[in-house]
Design a protein around this motif. Structure first.
Motif, PDB file in Angstrom:
ATOM      1  N   HIS A 306     -38.369  57.840 -20.419  1.00 33.06           N
ATOM      2  CA  HIS A 306     -38.007  57.691 -21.823  1.00 33.06           C
ATOM      3  C   HIS A 306     -38.562  56.374 -22.375  1.00 33.06           C
ATOM      4  CE1 HIS A 306     -35.118  60.724 -20.458  1.00 33.06           C
ATOM      5  NE2 HIS A 306     -35.041  61.097 -21.718  1.00 33.06           N
ATOM      6  N   LEU A 307     -38.683  56.354 -23.699  1.00 35.51           N
ATOM      7  CA  LEU A 307     -39.233  55.181 -24.370  1.00 35.51           C
ATOM      8  C   LEU A 307     -38.373  53.948 -24.139  1.00 35.51           C
ATOM      9  CD1 LEU A 307     -41.303  53.965 -26.342  1.00 35.51           C
ATOM     10  CD2 LEU A 307     -39.815  54.691 -28.223  1.00 35.51           C
ATOM     11  N   GLY A 308     -37.038  54.103 -24.167  1.00 35.11           N
ATOM     12  CA  GLY A 308     -36.149  52.966 -23.939  1.00 35.11           C
ATOM     13  C   GLY A 308     -36.341  52.357 -22.568  1.00 35.11           C
ATOM     14  N   SER A 309     -36.545  53.214 -21.566  1.00 34.19           N
ATOM     15  CA  SER A 309     -36.779  52.708 -20.213  1.00 34.19           C
ATOM     16  C   SER A 309     -38.076  51.918 -20.147  1.00 34.19           C
ATOM     17  CB  SER A 309     -36.820  53.874 -19.224  1.00 34.19           C
ATOM     18  OG  SER A 309     -35.591  54.566 -19.195  1.00 34.19           O
ATOM     19  N   LEU A 310     -39.120  52.425 -20.820  1.00 32.16           N
ATOM     20  CA  LEU A 310     -40.411  51.737 -20.790  1.00 32.16           C
ATOM     21  C   LEU A 310     -40.321  50.376 -21.468  1.00 32.16           C
ATOM     22  CD1 LEU A 310     -43.427  51.812 -20.122  1.00 32.16           C
ATOM     23  CD2 LEU A 310     -43.809  52.935 -22.315  1.00 32.16           C
ATOM     24  N   ILE A 311     -39.684  50.332 -22.653  1.00 33.59           N
ATOM     25  CA  ILE A 311     -39.553  49.061 -23.366  1.00 33.59           C
ATOM     26  C   ILE A 311     -38.718  48.068 -22.556  1.00 33.59           C
ATOM     27  CG2 ILE A 311     -38.624  47.950 -25.436  1.00 33.59           C
ATOM     28  CD1 ILE A 311     -39.244  50.525 -26.964  1.00 33.59           C
ATOM     29  N   GLY A 312     -37.579  48.532 -22.037  1.00 35.74           N
ATOM     30  CA  GLY A 312     -36.712  47.651 -21.263  1.00 35.74           C
ATOM     31  C   GLY A 312     -37.382  47.119 -20.018  1.00 35.74           C
ATOM     32  N   VAL A 313     -38.125  47.985 -19.336  1.00 34.17           N
ATOM     33  CA  VAL A 313     -38.823  47.566 -18.119  1.00 34.17           C
ATOM     34  C   VAL A 313     -39.873  46.501 -18.440  1.00 34.17           C
ATOM     35  CG1 VAL A 313     -40.508  48.347 -16.414  1.00 34.17           C
ATOM     36  CG2 VAL A 313     -38.403  49.637 -16.741  1.00 34.17           C
ATOM     37  N   ILE A 314     -40.607  46.698 -19.550  1.00 37.45           N
ATOM     38  CA  ILE A 314     -41.623  45.710 -19.933  1.00 37.45           C
ATOM     39  C   ILE A 314     -40.974  44.353 -20.206  1.00 37.45           C
ATOM     40  CG2 ILE A 314     -43.274  45.081 -21.738  1.00 37.45           C
ATOM     41  CD1 ILE A 314     -43.960  48.045 -21.989  1.00 37.45           C
ATOM     42  N   VAL A 315     -39.837  44.354 -20.915  1.00 41.36           N
ATOM     43  CA  VAL A 315     -39.139  43.099 -21.210  1.00 41.36           C
ATOM     44  C   VAL A 315     -38.639  42.447 -19.922  1.00 41.36           C
ATOM     45  CG1 VAL A 315     -37.153  42.076 -22.390  1.00 41.36           C
ATOM     46  CG2 VAL A 315     -38.490  43.858 -23.525  1.00 41.36           C
ATOM     47  N   ILE A 316     -38.072  43.256 -19.010  1.00 38.95           N
ATOM     48  CA  ILE A 316     -37.570  42.726 -17.740  1.00 38.95           C
ATOM     49  C   ILE A 316     -38.708  42.106 -16.927  1.00 38.95           C
ATOM     50  CG2 ILE A 316     -36.583  43.350 -15.502  1.00 38.95           C
ATOM     51  CD1 ILE A 316     -34.844  45.387 -16.929  1.00 38.95           C
ATOM     52  N   VAL A 317     -39.832  42.830 -16.846  1.00 39.35           N
ATOM     53  CA  VAL A 317     -40.966  42.331 -16.058  1.00 39.35           C
ATOM     54  C   VAL A 317     -41.522  41.043 -16.668  1.00 39.35           C
ATOM     55  CG1 VAL A 317     -43.323  42.843 -15.340  1.00 39.35           C
ATOM     56  CG2 VAL A 317     -41.564  44.590 -15.132  1.00 39.35           C
ATOM     57  N   MET A 318     -41.626  40.996 -18.004  1.00 41.62           N
ATOM     58  CA  MET A 318     -42.100  39.764 -18.652  1.00 41.62           C
ATOM     59  C   MET A 318     -41.159  38.598 -18.359  1.00 41.62           C
ATOM     60  SD  MET A 318     -43.353  41.260 -22.361  1.00 41.62           S
ATOM     61  CE  MET A 318     -43.588  39.615 -23.007  1.00 41.62           C
ATOM     62  N   GLY A 319     -39.854  38.846 -18.472  1.00 37.80           N
ATOM     63  CA  GLY A 319     -38.887  37.803 -18.140  1.00 37.80           C
ATOM     64  C   GLY A 319     -38.978  37.382 -16.694  1.00 37.80           C
ATOM     65  N   PHE A 320     -39.188  38.356 -15.809  1.00 40.89           N
ATOM     66  CA  PHE A 320     -39.302  38.073 -14.377  1.00 40.89           C
ATOM     67  C   PHE A 320     -40.486  37.148 -14.091  1.00 40.89           C
ATOM     68  CE2 PHE A 320     -41.507  39.277 -10.449  1.00 40.89           C
ATOM     69  CZ  PHE A 320     -40.553  38.946  -9.512  1.00 40.89           C
ATOM     70  N   TYR A 321     -41.644  37.461 -14.681  1.00 39.58           N
ATOM     71  CA  TYR A 321     -42.827  36.646 -14.417  1.00 39.58           C
ATOM     72  C   TYR A 321     -42.731  35.262 -15.061  1.00 39.58           C
ATOM     73  CZ  TYR A 321     -45.433  40.306 -12.047  1.00 39.58           C
ATOM     74  OH  TYR A 321     -45.852  41.231 -11.141  1.00 39.58           O
ATOM     75  N   VAL A 322     -42.013  35.157 -16.180  1.00 43.94           N
ATOM     76  CA  VAL A 322     -41.784  33.839 -16.771  1.00 43.94           C
ATOM     77  C   VAL A 322     -40.932  32.984 -15.839  1.00 43.94           C
ATOM     78  CG1 VAL A 322     -40.665  32.609 -18.669  1.00 43.94           C
ATOM     79  CG2 VAL A 322     -42.094  34.586 -19.157  1.00 43.94           C
ATOM     80  N   VAL A 323     -39.880  33.601 -15.262  1.00 38.33           N
ATOM     81  CA  VAL A 323     -39.044  32.890 -14.282  1.00 38.33           C
ATOM     82  C   VAL A 323     -39.880  32.460 -13.084  1.00 38.33           C
ATOM     83  CG1 VAL A 323     -37.118  33.104 -12.668  1.00 38.33           C
ATOM     84  CG2 VAL A 323     -36.893  33.994 -14.993  1.00 38.33           C
ATOM     85  N   MET A 324     -40.715  33.365 -12.582  1.00 35.73           N
ATOM     86  CA  MET A 324     -41.527  33.055 -11.410  1.00 35.73           C
ATOM     87  C   MET A 324     -42.557  31.967 -11.714  1.00 35.73           C
ATOM     88  SD  MET A 324     -40.002  34.759  -9.300  1.00 35.73           S
ATOM     89  CE  MET A 324     -40.974  34.030  -8.009  1.00 35.73           C
ATOM     90  N   TRP A 325     -43.100  31.977 -12.953  1.00 33.42           N
ATOM     91  CA  TRP A 325     -44.041  30.915 -13.331  1.00 33.42           C
ATOM     92  C   TRP A 325     -43.335  29.567 -13.319  1.00 33.42           C
ATOM     93  CZ3 TRP A 325     -44.102  27.358 -17.317  1.00 33.42           C
ATOM     94  CH2 TRP A 325     -45.298  26.655 -17.494  1.00 33.42           C
ATOM     95  N   GLY A 326     -42.152  29.506 -13.912  1.00 36.63           N
ATOM     96  CA  GLY A 326     -41.399  28.260 -13.912  1.00 36.63           C
ATOM     97  C   GLY A 326     -41.050  27.806 -12.512  1.00 36.63           C
ATOM     98  N   LYS A 327     -40.697  28.774 -11.652  1.00 35.97           N
ATOM     99  CA  LYS A 327     -40.345  28.425 -10.275  1.00 35.97           C
ATOM    100  C   LYS A 327     -41.559  27.910  -9.504  1.00 35.97           C
ATOM    101  CE  LYS A 327     -37.405  28.001  -7.046  1.00 35.97           C
ATOM    102  NZ  LYS A 327     -36.343  27.000  -7.189  1.00 35.97           N
ATOM    103  N   SER A 328     -42.717  28.556  -9.700  1.00 39.32           N
ATOM    104  CA  SER A 328     -43.916  28.117  -8.988  1.00 39.32           C
ATOM    105  C   SER A 328     -44.351  26.717  -9.437  1.00 39.32           C
ATOM    106  CB  SER A 328     -45.055  29.114  -9.217  1.00 39.32           C
ATOM    107  OG  SER A 328     -45.405  29.180 -10.588  1.00 39.32           O
ATOM    108  N   LYS A 329     -44.234  26.446 -10.747  1.00 36.67           N
ATOM    109  CA  LYS A 329     -44.575  25.108 -11.243  1.00 36.67           C
ATOM    110  C   LYS A 329     -43.652  24.051 -10.650  1.00 36.67           C
ATOM    111  CE  LYS A 329     -48.042  25.933 -13.969  1.00 36.67           C
ATOM    112  NZ  LYS A 329     -49.380  25.335 -13.701  1.00 36.67           N
TER     113      LYS A 329
END
Length: 361
Positions: A306-329
């Motif tokens: 469903h569209l809601g799942s796709l949008i939510g997953v994209i937001v979660i993944v973007m947030g996840f990689y932002v967290v990981m970028w901050g952690k790696s720095k």
């Protein structure tokens, strides 16, 4: 050539770890749809995992003379950790039963966000709000939680249809449609609760490992307590004696798969990859689980995306990689400040945050 081959082994290993996680959710969903009792499945899976890990305390105690004593205080902490583990297992099983493996895999990306919050509360993580790394982790955490709300509360129209969807996803009247909708929301919140409990599990493990740093021994006693607790829960909730009788069907396959592949194999392989590359590299593979879950759910369960799942997953993944970028720095600054080079694996013992499933070995 040998160096390149060795360097590619963690990459292949993490692909197998993520595939094992996603396929485990699909197999569990198939088994529960086939009628197996979720409480019985949890008990038998924990019991089998305990039997597989049983030789570990005997072998380690013989080979290592410096093995610390197992005190009653440590056993009490392990028992408390087992309570969190059982609550996490049941939340996950019921959540997948009410929703889908796609939603379950998406919610697993909340673990870094919840772990970050709990690490701050328990003072395992120091935060400098003026630094870009801390700000990135905060923004990523908020984005991940927001994405979880989107994927849970907004389902949206289907964008990927299976050629032969199960009859259960074709509601015949409004009441059944509302029931399916409420089950999806309840399943989403239960899966979010599972992610929070897993994060709490990681924090608890970090504290226990300070007093008893024998990982495989810890896992055996943990699985032993989980077997006892899940057995007592099953005796209370399951009244039909025939539910305890295993048949050669998808239910038995799910129990074997959950205990051996998704449990012992996946966690052991993830630990090896973490030792070779560090927690940041291991965590970067989490979003791949969504891709595998969508494909496997589409093929074996006839599920719709469903569209809601796709949008939510994209937001979660973007947030996840932002967290990981901050952690790696942050970890790069730690290594530079200490004047010691090397991989992130060398600093993983200092920062237990985001140690993925490998923390539970």
């Amino acid at each position: 050539m040998e160096g390149r081959a060795r360097g590619s082994l963690p990459f292949v290993g993490m692909i197998m770890v993520v595939l094992a996680q996603a396929s485990y959710m699909v197999v569990v969903k198939m088994a529960m749809s086939d009628g197996i009792n979720k409480f019985i499945m949890v008990f038998y899976s924990n019991a089998l995992s305990s039997l597989v890990l049983l030789p570990c305390p005997l072998i380690i105690s013989r080979r290592s003379g410096s093995c610390p004593p197992l005190t009653f205080a440590v056993l009490g902490k392990i028992f408390l950790l087992a309570l969190f583990g059982l609550a996490s297992q049941m939340s996950g099983y019921v959540g997948i039963d009410y929703s889908s493996p796609v939603l379950g895999t998406a919610m697993m990306n909340l673990i870094p966000a919840f772990t970050f919050i709990l690490a701050i509360i328990s003072r395992m993580e120091k935060v400098n709000w003026k630094s870009s790394s801390s700000q990135a982790k905060l923004v990523g955490t908020i984005a991940s939680i927001l994405g979880a709300f989107i994927v849970t509360l907004y389902k949206g129209p289907p964008i990927l249809l299976s050629s032969s969807p199960p009859s259960s996803i074709q509601p015949r009247h409004l009441l059944f449609l509302l029931s399916r909708r409420s089950n999806w929301i309840l399943g989403g919140f239960l899966l979010a609760a599972e992610a929070f409990l897993i994060s709490l599990w990681y924090i608890g493990q970090a504290f226990i490992l300070r007093d008893y740093p024998v990982v495989l021994n810890l896992m055996f006693y943990l699985m032993f307590f989980l077997t006892i607790l899940s057995g007592l829960l099953s005796l209370v909730t399951v009244r039909e004696p025939q539910s305890w009788i295993l048949k050669v069907d998808v239910g038995l396959i799910a129990i074997l798969y959950s205990a051996l592949v998704a449990g012992v194999f996946r966690v052991t392989l993830c630990t090896w990859c973490l030792k070779k590359t560090g927690p940041v590299y291991v965590s970067m593979f989490k979003p791949l689980g969504i891709v595998f879950a969508v494909g496997l759910g589409f093929i074996f369960l006839g599920e719709m995306l469903h569209l809601g799942s796709l949008i939510g997953v994209i937001v979660i993944v973007m947030g996840f990689y932002v967290v990981m970028w901050g952690k790696s720095k942050e970890e790069e600054k730690t290594i530079e400040g200490s004047g010691v080079g090397g991989s992130l694996a060398s600093s993983s013992h200092k920062i237990p945050l985001l140690q993925s499933e490998a923390s539970s070995v």
